[in-house]
Design a protein around this motif. Sequence first.
Motif, PDB file in Angstrom:
ATOM      1  N   LEU A 187      -3.026  -5.868 -10.740  1.00  0.00           N
ATOM      2  CA  LEU A 187      -2.922  -7.087  -9.935  1.00  0.00           C
ATOM      3  C   LEU A 187      -1.513  -7.278  -9.378  1.00  0.00           C
ATOM      4  N   ASN A 188      -0.514  -7.200 -10.256  1.00  0.00           N
ATOM      5  CA  ASN A 188       0.852  -7.488  -9.815  1.00  0.00           C
ATOM      6  C   ASN A 188       1.455  -6.356  -8.998  1.00  0.00           C
ATOM      7  N   SER A 189       0.887  -5.154  -9.129  1.00  0.00           N
ATOM      8  CA  SER A 189       1.391  -4.036  -8.325  1.00  0.00           C
ATOM      9  C   SER A 189       0.722  -3.967  -6.960  1.00  0.00           C
ATOM     10  N   SER A 190      -0.374  -4.692  -6.794  1.00  0.00           N
ATOM     11  CA  SER A 190      -1.159  -4.578  -5.563  1.00  0.00           C
ATOM     12  C   SER A 190      -1.245  -5.885  -4.788  1.00  0.00           C
ATOM     13  N   GLY A 191      -0.667  -6.962  -5.316  1.00  0.00           N
ATOM     14  CA  GLY A 191      -0.792  -8.259  -4.667  1.00  0.00           C
ATOM     15  C   GLY A 191      -0.118  -8.300  -3.306  1.00  0.00           C
ATOM     16  N   LYS A 192      -0.718  -9.043  -2.404  1.00  0.00           N
ATOM     17  CA  LYS A 192      -0.172  -9.161  -1.054  1.00  0.00           C
ATOM     18  C   LYS A 192       0.974 -10.170  -1.025  1.00  0.00           C
ATOM     19  N   GLY A 193       1.930  -9.936  -0.153  1.00  0.00           N
ATOM     20  CA  GLY A 193       3.019 -10.878   0.043  1.00  0.00           C
ATOM     21  C   GLY A 193       3.928 -11.022  -1.158  1.00  0.00           C
ATOM     22  N   GLY A 194       3.902 -10.057  -2.042  1.00  0.00           N
ATOM     23  CA  GLY A 194       4.781 -10.114  -3.204  1.00  0.00           C
ATOM     24  C   GLY A 194       4.406 -11.171  -4.226  1.00  0.00           C
TER      25      GLY A 194
ATOM     26  N   MET B  94     -10.255  -7.826  -6.327  1.00  0.00           N
ATOM     27  CA  MET B  94      -9.302  -7.061  -5.525  1.00  0.00           C
ATOM     28  C   MET B  94      -9.818  -5.651  -5.255  1.00  0.00           C
ATOM     29  N   LEU B  95     -10.308  -4.982  -6.289  1.00  0.00           N
ATOM     30  CA  LEU B  95     -10.789  -3.616  -6.119  1.00  0.00           C
ATOM     31  C   LEU B  95     -12.076  -3.560  -5.306  1.00  0.00           C
ATOM     32  N   SER B  96     -12.875  -4.639  -5.385  1.00  0.00           N
ATOM     33  CA  SER B  96     -14.130  -4.677  -4.628  1.00  0.00           C
ATOM     34  C   SER B  96     -13.900  -5.002  -3.163  1.00  0.00           C
TER      35      SER B  96
ATOM     36  N   ILE C  45      -6.566  -0.344  -1.647  1.00  0.00           N
ATOM     37  CA  ILE C  45      -6.053  -0.549  -3.001  1.00  0.00           C
ATOM     38  C   ILE C  45      -6.896   0.224  -4.002  1.00  0.00           C
ATOM     39  N   LEU C  46      -8.214   0.162  -3.850  1.00  0.00           N
ATOM     40  CA  LEU C  46      -9.094   0.887  -4.757  1.00  0.00           C
ATOM     41  C   LEU C  46      -8.815   2.388  -4.691  1.00  0.00           C
ATOM     42  N   SER C  47      -8.658   2.912  -3.490  1.00  0.00           N
ATOM     43  CA  SER C  47      -8.406   4.347  -3.319  1.00  0.00           C
ATOM     44  C   SER C  47      -7.094   4.745  -3.985  1.00  0.00           C
TER      45      SER C  47
END
Length: 642
Positions: free
Chosen positions: A98-105, A198-200, A205-207
Motif C-alpha cells: 500500500l505505502n509503496s504504491s500509493g498515489k500522490g505520496g 488497489m491490486l484489483s 501496480i498489480l503487474s
Amino acid sequence: MDDKQRAGEASPAQKKAIEHAYGPMQVLAGPGAGKTYLVIRRIRHLICHHGISPEKILVITFTKAAALEMQQRFADLTKGGYPEVNFGTFHAVFYHILNSSGKGGKKYQPISAKEKNELLQHSLAVCGIEEVDRDTMEQLFKAISARKNRDEYEGDRYPQTPLVIKDRFPSIFEEYCRVMNERNRLDFDDMIILCHKMLSGNRDILSYWQNRYSHILVDEFQDISPLQYQILKKLAAPRNHLFTVGDDDQSIYGFRGAGPKVMQQFMRDYPEASQVCLDINYRCRGNIVRAASLLIGENKERFPKALRAAREGGEAVKLCTFGSWEEEAGYLAGTLKEMSPIEQGKTALIYRTNAQADGFARLFFQEGIRFHVHGKTEDLWEHPVCKDFLAYLRLAKDISETGSGRRADLFRIMNRPCRYIHRQAAEDVSVDEGKLLEYYENVPYMQNRIRKLWGDLKRINALRPYLALDYIRKSVGYDAYLTGKRDGAGTWMETAGRVQEIIRGFASFDEWEAYMEKCKEQRTAEGVDEKGGVAFITMHSAKGLEYDAVFIPDANAKVIPHSKAVSPGQLEEERRLFYVAMTRAKERLEILTFGQPSRFLEKLKNSPDILLLNHLQAHQIQHCPDTRQKHQQLFHIPHHLQ
C-alpha cells in the motif's frame, strides 16, 4: 519438529515438498510435522538448485514472532547467506504494498491498540452507549473485523455482535470507519481491504508486484481469510508458483473469516497443484497422536489423514472424571505440587475461556504453585464491577475501623445503586456519616438513605468477602442496578459472578487484597520472564506451542464445545480447538472433567490409548510411588502401552 528434527533427515514427504520448484503446491502439515524445517530448506533449495534470486522469494506467515523466528532459522541454516529473502506477516506485506504504491505520496498510518480503543469508545458514545466492559469491547472488535472481512461474502450479518447492542451495531460500525478514515488510520483489516482494491483496480501496480516476487510461500494457510486468499492469487499469477503449508484440522479463527474450506478451494482453483501430506508427528508420543486423531476424525469438513508418531511409548492419555470442580482442582493441585520446578516450567494448563483461569489462579496462589498467564489477557481487577466491589469493601472496612472512609470510594459506590447522593455532600478527602447527615439536615428522606448506606457498610464489614459480595448484590441492590443498565447488563452480571466466585476461599478483605497485589506483580513480570511455573493459556493462544505435559481442565458440556456453538460448522471448529489443545503435549496429556462431560469425550472413552479414571482412582494413582504399576493393578493396560 522444527530444527530439532530427531532423525536429522527429511522424510520422503518433506523431501518431495522441499524439492518442488515450480507451480502450485499444497502441503498438509499436521501438528509437530516440521513445517518450519520444510519451509526454510525449500527456500535454500530454490536458491541453490534452481537459481531463483533470493529477493524474488516472499515468505508470509501470521505473526511477527513467527516471521522473525523463520528468518533467523533460515539465516542459521545458510550461515547468514541470502539476506535478500523477504519474510513478513500478511499485514506487514500488504502495508508495504500500500505505502509503496500509493498515489500522490499518500502514506497510511497503522493505528495503535490504544487509539483503536479510544475510537471505539468515541463511536459508542456518539451512538448513545455508556461505558462497556472489556469483554464487550473485545466482542465488538471481533464483530467489526468480521463485518469488514465478510462484507462481500455474507452481506449485512453480524454473527459476533453482542446482543445488547446488536440493533445499533451498524451505526457504531459506520462512525468507527468514518473517524478512522478522517484520521488516515488503518487497522489490520483495512490493510487487507485496501490492498485488494488497489491490486484489483490498477493493472500496472498489480503487474509490478507480480514481477517483484516470483515464488510465494505461505505458512498457516488454513488461517487466511477469503480476501487474503484473493490477494495471494493475484500476486502469484500468472506463473502460480504458490506454495502453501497448513492444516485444516487446526483452523480455529472462524470469527475473522478463516476456515478449512480455503484449503479445499485451493485444490479446486489449482487442479494441477501437487498435494503432500506430512503424516509424521515428531512432537507427541504415539498415544497422544492416536487419541487426538480419533477426536478430529469426527469432523466432516477436512482432508482425511493417517497421522503417525515418530516416538512411541510414554504414558497413556488420562481422562479423569470428578464429582465436582473442587475435586478436579484438588487433584490438579496435588499432581502439580509433586512436580519439580523444572517440570512445572514445561507444563501447561490449557482451557477454553479466560474465565476458567480465575479459579485455578486463586487455587495456585493459595497452594503456592508458581504459574504465569501466557500472552495478554484481560485484567479482571480493572473491570468496573470489581472496582465497585473493592470500593464497597474498603469503605466498609475503613468506617468500621476509623469511623470515616476515602471520598474516592464513596464517590464510586454512592449511586450504585442510585441513592441520589450529590458529590457536593462530600467535600473533604475523608467522609463520615455525620458530615453527610449534616449536609442533608433539611432532607429527611436523604438522611434515611445515608443511615441505610452506613448500616449496610457495617454489615458488609462483618461478613467474609464471599458473603459480603452476596449481600452487596442482593440486599444492597447492586444486581438490580446492573440489570437496569441499558447496555452490557448480561456481561456485567457474569463478571460479578466471576469475581464473587474467585473470592469464595478468602477469609478476609486483606487476604483478597494480598492476592490481587500478587496477581498484579505476576502480570508485571510476564513481560520479563514468561517461563517460570505452569503456563496458563487458552486453546486459541496455544496453537504453535508445545509442552512436555498438558492438562485440559473443565472438559465439560457448555464449556467445550462452547455454549454459543450451535451450528455444525461451529461445532467442528470447537472440536478443532480441542484437537489443538491435545496436540500441544509432547509426553503427558491429562483431560479433566466434572459434572456433565463434553460430547467430544464420548469417542475417546473407547480408545485403547485412553486411561479412564474416576476421582478415587485418580487420587490413588496420584499418590502411588510406582504410577505405572498402579495403572496395571487398577486397569487392563493394552499390550502396546505396557
